[in-house]
Design an enzyme around this catalytic site. Structure first.
Site, PDB file in Angstrom:
ATOM      1  N   HIS A 232       0.710  -1.121  -0.091  1.00  0.00           N
ATOM      2  CA  HIS A 232       0.054   0.151  -0.076  1.00  0.00           C
ATOM      3  C   HIS A 232       0.814   1.341  -0.004  1.00  0.00           C
ATOM      4  O   HIS A 232       1.882   1.389   0.587  1.00  0.00           O
ATOM      5  CB  HIS A 232      -1.031  -0.029   1.223  1.00  0.00           C
ATOM      6  CG  HIS A 232      -0.198  -0.187   2.569  1.00  0.00           C
ATOM      7  ND1 HIS A 232      -1.220  -0.766   3.537  1.00  0.00           N
ATOM      8  CD2 HIS A 232       0.782  -0.054   2.933  1.00  0.00           C
ATOM      9  CE1 HIS A 232      -0.265  -0.573   4.648  1.00  0.00           C
ATOM     10  NE2 HIS A 232       0.909  -0.456   4.217  1.00  0.00           N
ATOM     11  N   ASN A 233       0.524   2.483  -0.588  1.00  0.00           N
ATOM     12  CA  ASN A 233       0.986   3.573  -0.777  1.00  0.00           C
ATOM     13  C   ASN A 233       2.165   3.797  -1.443  1.00  0.00           C
ATOM     14  O   ASN A 233       2.996   4.666  -1.590  1.00  0.00           O
ATOM     15  CB  ASN A 233       0.892   4.470   0.579  1.00  0.00           C
ATOM     16  CG  ASN A 233      -0.504   4.362   1.104  1.00  0.00           C
ATOM     17  OD1 ASN A 233      -0.671   3.606   1.932  1.00  0.00           O
ATOM     18  ND2 ASN A 233      -1.045   5.511   0.665  1.00  0.00           N
TER      19      ASN A 233
END
Length: 334
Positions: A232-233
């Site tokens: 994620h991210n």
């Protein structure tokens, strides 16, 4: 195509008959009449009808040659023309499940058992192979190919000319938990999105997790191999190449034009600067900044330093024997 046409296509210098018909590409060992191949050095023989060669190639051949600066690149460009991707007829299979409020473009191929969710938009010319599934509020651009059993989760965005190979998952929840003492773990919200820009290709069984609160982004022209995990991210720049079995932890940034070898592991919040090359099985510690250049080892370090350390480690056995011999000699003199 004729050899002169191919030479013009790759801006090469043709030597020999420009009207030889070329139907296919092939390796230099297996090429036959009507096929074109390439070489980057002198070789014994080939049955090809044309050979792409370097500009300084001096060997005399019985067939026409096309001399270029980069034979492998020219060969790939010709292969794109002679072997275009299979284009399927426009059809929606009766077993496909498509939301009534999905917005479908023109000239689509939607195969057996595909699913398309609410408020999802599909661009013109895209292909969904058997079992491909797209969630709600997804945007997919023009001329994309989703191979069998691809899954694009809710609220993700895919650009134009994107290829997702079998088993790819876009938008799975990221691996984020907060320790609550003896009560175990509480899941941190994974409610962000994934944005994949134009001309990206992602290999089979790779996974791009959605952002926790923001976005995970894959930049234009990036190519990702099979079995790659992107957390994620993560922010991946343009024209990045990532080889198989690499794992990239959350919030790591890969700037433009990086090359990541196979089985590389990256800790969270690392940053790989533009033009960096990381060799296979290297380990990047959390928060590490990797500058431009060639890097290797665990923890990752400049290649020359890694080579020096590796040479020293290999010399430890010899050093041990020398120390034993010196101790033996010292003991005998007592």
């Amino acid at each position: 195509m004729q050899t002169q046409e191919l030479a013009t296509l790759v801006n090469g210098n043709l030597k020999g008959d420009g009207k030889v018909e070329i139907m296919k590409v092939a390796s230099i060992e297996k090429a036959q009449t009507g096929e074109i191949t390439f070489t980057e050095k002198e070789f014994q023989s080939t049955n090809a009808s044309c050979v792409i060669v370097p500009q300084d190639f001096s060997q005399t051949l019985d067939c026409p040659t096309i001399s270029v600066k980069n034979p492998k690149l020219a060969f790939a460009k010709i292969a794109e023309i002679l072997h275009p991707p299979k284009k399927r007829e426009s059809i929606i299979h009766p077993s496909a499940v498509i939301s009534q409020n999905a917005k479908l473009g023109e000239d689509l191929f939607i195969g057996a058992f595909c699913c398309i969710g609410d408020n999802t938009e599909i661009g013109d010319g895209s292909q969904f192979r058997a079992g491909a599934k797209v969630g709600d509020n997804v945007k997919i651009g023009k001329n994309c190919v989703l191979h069998p059993n691809v899954f694009v989760e809710d609220n993700c965005t895919i650009g134009d000319n994107v290829i997702l190979h079998s088993g790819v998952v876009i938008g799975a929840d990221g691996f984020g938990y907060v320790r609550d003492g003896a009560n175990g773990y509480v899941k941190f919200p994974q409610i962000g999105t994934v944005i994949i820009e134009n001309d990206v290709e992602i290999g089979a069984n790779s996974c791009i997790d959605r952002g926790a609160l923001g976005e995970t982004r894959i930049g234009e022209g990036t190519k990702i191999d099979n079995l790659v995990q992107i957390a994620h991210n993560v922010q991946v720049g343009k024209r990045v190449v990532i080889a198989a079995q690499t794992g990239i932890s959350g919030s790591t940034i890969l700037e433009d034009d990086c090359v990541i070898g196979g089985q590389v592991g990256m800790g969270d919040h690392a940053r790989v600067l533009t033009g960096a090359i990381i060799g296979s099985q290297a380990g990047v510690l959390p928060g590490k900044i990797v500058r431009a250049g060639v890097w290797w080892g665990t923890p990752v370090q400049p290649l020359d330093e890694y080579k020096r350390q590796n040479a020293m480690v290999k010399g430890l056995g010899r050093l041990k024997e020398e120390v034993k011999e010196l101790k033996k000699q010292a003991s005998e003199k007592k």
